[in-house]
Scaffold this motif. Structure first.
Motif, PDB file in Angstrom:
ATOM      1  N   ILE A  40      60.592   2.021  39.247  1.00 36.46           N
ATOM      2  CA  ILE A  40      60.670   1.660  37.838  1.00 36.46           C
ATOM      3  C   ILE A  40      59.728   0.523  37.468  1.00 36.46           C
ATOM      4  O   ILE A  40      58.952   0.623  36.515  1.00 36.46           O
ATOM      5  N   GLY A  41      59.799  -0.596  38.205  1.00 37.65           N
ATOM      6  CA  GLY A  41      58.961  -1.736  37.865  1.00 37.65           C
ATOM      7  C   GLY A  41      57.485  -1.422  37.946  1.00 37.65           C
ATOM      8  O   GLY A  41      56.687  -1.881  37.117  1.00 37.65           O
ATOM      9  N   ASP A  42      57.108  -0.620  38.916  1.00 37.45           N
ATOM     10  CA  ASP A  42      55.707  -0.247  39.076  1.00 37.45           C
ATOM     11  C   ASP A  42      55.242   0.673  37.949  1.00 37.45           C
ATOM     12  O   ASP A  42      54.106   0.563  37.476  1.00 37.45           O
ATOM     13  N   VAL A  43      56.118   1.579  37.518  1.00 40.84           N
ATOM     14  CA  VAL A  43      55.776   2.443  36.388  1.00 40.84           C
ATOM     15  C   VAL A  43      55.545   1.601  35.136  1.00 40.84           C
ATOM     16  O   VAL A  43      54.608   1.836  34.370  1.00 40.84           O
ATOM     17  N   LEU A  44      56.385   0.601  34.929  1.00 35.61           N
ATOM     18  CA  LEU A  44      56.198  -0.292  33.782  1.00 35.61           C
ATOM     19  C   LEU A  44      54.847  -0.996  33.859  1.00 35.61           C
ATOM     20  O   LEU A  44      54.180  -1.211  32.838  1.00 35.61           O
ATOM     21  N   ARG A  71      62.007   7.960  34.048  1.00 38.63           N
ATOM     22  CA  ARG A  71      61.638   8.600  32.783  1.00 38.63           C
ATOM     23  C   ARG A  71      61.842   7.684  31.579  1.00 38.63           C
ATOM     24  O   ARG A  71      60.998   7.609  30.677  1.00 38.63           O
ATOM     25  N   ALA A  72      62.957   6.971  31.546  1.00 41.16           N
ATOM     26  CA  ALA A  72      63.272   6.138  30.375  1.00 41.16           C
ATOM     27  C   ALA A  72      62.254   5.029  30.150  1.00 41.16           C
ATOM     28  O   ALA A  72      62.121   4.522  29.034  1.00 41.16           O
ATOM     29  N   VAL A  73      61.513   4.661  31.189  1.00 41.40           N
ATOM     30  CA  VAL A  73      60.525   3.583  31.059  1.00 41.40           C
ATOM     31  C   VAL A  73      59.362   4.002  30.164  1.00 41.40           C
ATOM     32  O   VAL A  73      58.772   3.176  29.465  1.00 41.40           O
ATOM     33  N   VAL A  74      59.034   5.289  30.155  1.00 47.06           N
ATOM     34  CA  VAL A  74      57.832   5.732  29.440  1.00 47.06           C
ATOM     35  C   VAL A  74      58.082   6.799  28.379  1.00 47.06           C
ATOM     36  O   VAL A  74      57.152   7.144  27.636  1.00 47.06           O
ATOM     37  N   VAL A  80      51.925   7.846  25.046  1.00 46.12           N
ATOM     38  CA  VAL A  80      52.175   9.021  25.883  1.00 46.12           C
ATOM     39  C   VAL A  80      52.646  10.192  25.021  1.00 46.12           C
ATOM     40  O   VAL A  80      53.519  10.046  24.170  1.00 46.12           O
ATOM     41  N   ASP A  81      52.067  11.363  25.252  1.00 49.39           N
ATOM     42  CA  ASP A  81      52.469  12.565  24.515  1.00 49.39           C
ATOM     43  C   ASP A  81      53.566  13.348  25.218  1.00 49.39           C
ATOM     44  O   ASP A  81      54.352  14.036  24.564  1.00 49.39           O
ATOM     45  N   GLU A  82      53.632  13.271  26.552  1.00 47.13           N
ATOM     46  CA  GLU A  82      54.586  14.088  27.301  1.00 47.13           C
ATOM     47  C   GLU A  82      54.937  13.400  28.610  1.00 47.13           C
ATOM     48  O   GLU A  82      54.074  12.834  29.280  1.00 47.13           O
ATOM     49  N   VAL A  83      56.223  13.448  28.973  1.00 47.87           N
ATOM     50  CA  VAL A  83      56.691  12.899  30.241  1.00 47.87           C
ATOM     51  C   VAL A  83      57.210  14.047  31.100  1.00 47.87           C
ATOM     52  O   VAL A  83      58.098  14.793  30.674  1.00 47.87           O
ATOM     53  N   LEU A  84      56.658  14.191  32.294  1.00 48.02           N
ATOM     54  CA  LEU A  84      57.117  15.183  33.255  1.00 48.02           C
ATOM     55  C   LEU A  84      57.861  14.461  34.367  1.00 48.02           C
ATOM     56  O   LEU A  84      57.449  13.376  34.789  1.00 48.02           O
ATOM     57  N   GLY A  85      58.956  15.051  34.833  1.00 46.89           N
ATOM     58  CA  GLY A  85      59.760  14.389  35.857  1.00 46.89           C
ATOM     59  C   GLY A  85      60.040  15.273  37.046  1.00 46.89           C
ATOM     60  O   GLY A  85      59.965  16.497  36.971  1.00 46.89           O
ATOM     61  N   TYR A  86      60.338  14.650  38.158  1.00 44.53           N
ATOM     62  CA  TYR A  86      60.742  15.356  39.374  1.00 44.53           C
ATOM     63  C   TYR A  86      61.709  14.442  40.120  1.00 44.53           C
ATOM     64  O   TYR A  86      61.781  13.242  39.853  1.00 44.53           O
ATOM     65  N   THR A  87      62.475  15.008  41.030  1.00 46.65           N
ATOM     66  CA  THR A  87      63.428  14.248  41.822  1.00 46.65           C
ATOM     67  C   THR A  87      62.824  13.950  43.177  1.00 46.65           C
ATOM     68  O   THR A  87      62.462  14.869  43.913  1.00 46.65           O
ATOM     69  N   ARG A  88      62.703  12.682  43.508  1.00 48.15           N
ATOM     70  CA  ARG A  88      62.154  12.302  44.801  1.00 48.15           C
ATOM     71  C   ARG A  88      63.089  12.756  45.925  1.00 48.15           C
ATOM     72  O   ARG A  88      64.309  12.725  45.782  1.00 48.15           O
ATOM     73  N   GLU A 189      49.231  -6.681  28.615  1.00 48.18           N
ATOM     74  CA  GLU A 189      50.618  -6.666  28.160  1.00 48.18           C
ATOM     75  C   GLU A 189      51.291  -5.344  28.493  1.00 48.18           C
ATOM     76  O   GLU A 189      50.701  -4.270  28.340  1.00 48.18           O
ATOM     77  N   LEU A 190      52.533  -5.437  28.916  1.00 48.57           N
ATOM     78  CA  LEU A 190      53.318  -4.242  29.209  1.00 48.57           C
ATOM     79  C   LEU A 190      53.941  -3.694  27.930  1.00 48.57           C
ATOM     80  O   LEU A 190      54.146  -4.416  26.961  1.00 48.57           O
ATOM     81  N   THR A 191      54.254  -2.412  27.927  1.00 45.61           N
ATOM     82  CA  THR A 191      54.893  -1.770  26.781  1.00 45.61           C
ATOM     83  C   THR A 191      56.199  -1.134  27.228  1.00 45.61           C
ATOM     84  O   THR A 191      56.204  -0.275  28.112  1.00 45.61           O
ATOM     85  N   LEU A 192      57.286  -1.556  26.614  1.00 44.28           N
ATOM     86  CA  LEU A 192      58.602  -0.978  26.901  1.00 44.28           C
ATOM     87  C   LEU A 192      59.342  -0.806  25.593  1.00 44.28           C
ATOM     88  O   LEU A 192      59.596  -1.778  24.875  1.00 44.28           O
ATOM     89  N   VAL A 193      59.661   0.433  25.256  1.00 39.40           N
ATOM     90  CA  VAL A 193      60.397   0.734  24.033  1.00 39.40           C
ATOM     91  C   VAL A 193      61.766   1.275  24.436  1.00 39.40           C
ATOM     92  O   VAL A 193      61.880   2.437  24.843  1.00 39.40           O
TER      93      VAL A 193
END
Length: 249
Positions: A40-44, A71-74, A80-88, A189-193
């Motif tokens: 999470i922190g690295d994605v941010l 996913r919630a981070v971005v 970003v137009d689209e977020v794709l996810g997978y389970t590690r 600067e980081l972006t978190l909404v």
């Protein structure tokens, strides 16, 4: 050995000859995928990279592939137009904790359907997992920190730079990588909404706990790796100012 592997994968997976990618042409980039197989922190910390990509390619479709728990981070990031996810694999309860073949096939199918022009891996140094996910998309241009020259799958990435022997904050590592293809920085600067509903519930719980006004102190738990730790507040020792986070209202 590497040339044989490249021939096998290029023809077998993508039906194209080795080295078929044309010289990088930014004006031909219409669909971009950022791959980030981490926490999470690295994605941010790569949100400044997403912002720089959006400014450099304003008309492109920009997607990001992250672990589902990130996913919630971005997913509300304006760049970003689209977020794709997978389970590690380590977060699955399947036999031996491995990614089931059908899950890997689904992810591969979804990535190939993106019909990407540019796939970017942000991990530094080289990440075999991220490089494979970028390669399997079929994107002609694949940017990332490169594997050592002796690595048999170095061809997974065909744009980028060697990681070099230096310590960089995750923010700066991403921006440095983009600079290798001529993308200028737009700030650190980081972006978190945050989710408005969750934000309202947190505020309610804080109010119920007696924190109805005034300032709050946030505590950052240190990382086991020195390169991932936030710098101290002694300005005489800071090489760069602390990274600020732009959160939603």
């Amino acid at each position: 050995m590497e040339r044989w592997l490249e021939f096998f994968f290029e023809w077998g997976l993508h039906r194209r000859p080795p080295g078929a990618a044309p010289p990088f042409a930014p004006e031909r980039v219409g669909r971009i995928l950022v791959v980030y197989h981490y926490d999470i922190g690295d994605v941010l910390c790569i949100t400044p990279t997403l912002r720089a990509l959006r400014r450099a390619f304003p008309g492109a479709h920009l997607a990001i592939l992250v672990a589902e728990y990130c996913r919630a981070v971005v997913e509300r990031n304006p760049d970003v137009d689209e977020v794709l996810g997978y389970t590690r694999a380590k977060h699955q309860s399947r036999w031996l904790g491995r990614l089931a073949p059908w899950d890997l096939m689904r992810l591969t199918r979804d990535l190939r359907r993106q019909r990407l022009d540019l796939a970017i891996t942000m991990r530094r140094p080289y990440s075999p997992t991220d490089a494979w996910l970028a390669y399997v998309t079929g994107a002609p241009w694949r940017l990332g920190y490169l594997a050592p020259a002796t690595h048999p799958f170095r061809f997974f990435l065909n744009l980028g730079r060697d990681p070099e022997d230096k310590v960089l904050h995750e923010v700066d590592g991403g921006l440095e990588l983009l600079a290798s293809i001529g993308v200028p920085t737009t700030g650190r600067e980081l972006t978190l909404v945050p989710d408005p509903g969750i934000q309202a519930r947190v505020r309610q719980r804080l109010a119920e706990a007696g924190f109805s006004g005034g300032d709050l102190a946030l505590i950052h738990l240190s990382s086991r790796r020195e390169a991932n730790r936030w710098p101290g507040w002694n300005r005489k020792k800071l090489a760069t100012p602390p990274v600020r986070c732009n959160a939603g209202p």
